[in-house]
Motif scaffolding. Structure first.
Motif, PDB file in Angstrom:
ATOM      1  N   CYS A  39      47.385  12.205  49.238  1.00 49.70           N
ATOM      2  CA  CYS A  39      47.103  13.008  50.149  1.00 49.70           C
ATOM      3  C   CYS A  39      45.815  13.848  49.704  1.00 49.70           C
ATOM      4  O   CYS A  39      44.760  13.079  49.453  1.00 49.70           O
ATOM      5  CB  CYS A  39      48.246  14.117  50.005  1.00 49.70           C
ATOM      6  N   LEU A  47      41.991  12.485  48.799  1.00 45.96           N
ATOM      7  CA  LEU A  47      40.634  12.863  49.757  1.00 45.96           C
ATOM      8  C   LEU A  47      39.587  13.475  48.873  1.00 45.96           C
ATOM      9  O   LEU A  47      38.615  13.006  49.078  1.00 45.96           O
ATOM     10  CB  LEU A  47      41.037  13.523  50.692  1.00 45.96           C
ATOM     11  N   ARG A  56      35.998  11.494  48.523  1.00 50.15           N
ATOM     12  CA  ARG A  56      35.232  12.152  49.124  1.00 50.15           C
ATOM     13  C   ARG A  56      34.366  13.138  48.271  1.00 50.15           C
ATOM     14  O   ARG A  56      33.090  13.095  48.454  1.00 50.15           O
ATOM     15  CB  ARG A  56      35.581  13.031  50.389  1.00 50.15           C
ATOM     16  N   TYR A  95      43.792   2.654  49.836  1.00 49.22           N
ATOM     17  CA  TYR A  95      43.579   4.104  49.924  1.00 49.22           C
ATOM     18  C   TYR A  95      42.514   4.563  51.249  1.00 49.22           C
ATOM     19  O   TYR A  95      42.889   5.496  51.994  1.00 49.22           O
ATOM     20  CB  TYR A  95      42.376   4.799  48.590  1.00 49.22           C
ATOM     21  N   HIS A  96      41.576   3.514  51.888  1.00 51.74           N
ATOM     22  CA  HIS A  96      41.078   3.675  52.993  1.00 51.74           C
ATOM     23  C   HIS A  96      41.981   3.783  54.102  1.00 51.74           C
ATOM     24  O   HIS A  96      41.910   4.676  55.021  1.00 51.74           O
ATOM     25  CB  HIS A  96      40.136   2.680  53.225  1.00 51.74           C
ATOM     26  N   LEU A 108      44.077   7.037  54.057  1.00 55.46           N
ATOM     27  CA  LEU A 108      43.174   8.381  54.401  1.00 55.46           C
ATOM     28  C   LEU A 108      42.596   8.250  55.971  1.00 55.46           C
ATOM     29  O   LEU A 108      42.939   9.353  56.514  1.00 55.46           O
ATOM     30  CB  LEU A 108      42.043   8.161  53.620  1.00 55.46           C
ATOM     31  N   TYR A 153      44.159  11.298  57.805  1.00 53.19           N
ATOM     32  CA  TYR A 153      42.985  12.209  58.503  1.00 53.19           C
ATOM     33  C   TYR A 153      42.211  11.977  59.476  1.00 53.19           C
ATOM     34  O   TYR A 153      41.073  12.568  60.067  1.00 53.19           O
ATOM     35  CB  TYR A 153      42.270  12.555  57.196  1.00 53.19           C
ATOM     36  N   TYR A 176      37.355  10.750  57.856  1.00 56.90           N
ATOM     37  CA  TYR A 176      37.963  11.601  56.717  1.00 56.90           C
ATOM     38  C   TYR A 176      36.857  11.908  55.592  1.00 56.90           C
ATOM     39  O   TYR A 176      36.647  12.897  54.794  1.00 56.90           O
ATOM     40  CB  TYR A 176      39.184  10.720  56.155  1.00 56.90           C
TER      41      TYR A 176
END
Length: 236
Positions: A59, A63, A67, A185-186, A189, A193, A197
């Motif tokens: 979550c 992110l 990022r 993960y990509h 996300l 999002y 994202y």
């Protein structure tokens, strides 16, 4: 009874400024604790679980790691995904964390399954979300409340995130700790999002998120404040 009184008080506009101030003070306190202790807590969790389970940042934490290369500035808790390979995983992880000093706070159940267990450590909220996998698709489920829905004291609306699942984790060094992030993960996300994202979204809300985020307004999930050996026995 007290829950109904609190719900009625929430509707009184005269108390709105007080509620907002209280919420803001608590929120800032949680942010401060998360940013101060979060990296050390992640190291401690790595020591406790010792790669015996497939767990990883999830979550908002995920992110932030991808990022921001750390916590998002407004992140007020720590989120982990935990792949549930069998019914014993929750019990083993729970016992290890509690033995190590994490305080159980609450958990959520939906359709007879534990979906999330929340702990507290050094004033930080640490949430583990169960990742349930079926036919290479994973899902996690969290709870929310909406003003236009009437709830009992233990009821929440389920918000489910669906994504393509791949096993395994990637190790990512950030500051003085190593975070596990899922190999998928990509995909997660993007599901949660959107494709953009990597660009911050102001006032993000799951209501405005992607098609893989399903808000099940017609269903209920339940918050529980007691988790014991009897609970695990009942689940297995």
């Amino acid at each position: 009874m007290w829950f109904k009184i609190k719900q009625k008080l929430k509707k009184l506009k005269i108390l709105l400024p007080i509620r907002k101030l209280k919420k803001r003070i608590i929120y800032k306190k949680l942010i401060k604790a998360t940013h101060k202790y979060g990296y050390d807590i992640n190291t401690y969790i790595n020591e406790i679980l010792e790669d015996q389970f497939e767990y990883y940042a999830m979550c908002g934490n995920l992110l932030g790691i991808v990022r921001e290369n750390g916590f998002i500035k407004y992140d007020n808790d720590m989120d982990y995904g935990l792949t549930i390979t069998d019914d014993s995983v929750w019990e083993k992880v729970y016992n290890k964390l509690v033995k190590a000093g994490f305080l159980y706070h609450h958990h959520f159940e939906k359709d007879g399954k534990i979906t999330e267990i929340a702990f507290r450590y050094k004033g930080v909220h640490v949430d583990f979300f169960g990742v349930y996998v079926s036919e290479d698709r994973g899902c996690i489920c969290s709870g929310a409340r909406y003003e236009d829905i009437e709830y009992k004291s233990d009821e929440f609306t389920p918000i489910q995130v669906n994504f393509d699942y791949e096993g395994g984790v990637i190790k990512k060094q950030i500051k003085n700790t190593v975070f596990n992030i899922p190999t998928y993960y990509h995909k997660f996300l993007v599901s949660n999002y959107g494709e953009s994202y990597m660009t911050p979204i102001k006032n993000f809300s799951p209501d405005k998120s992607m098609k893989d985020v399903v808000i099940k307004r017609e269903e209920k999930m339940f918050i529980k404040k007691d988790l014991s050996q009897k609970t695990f026995n009942k689940k297995s």
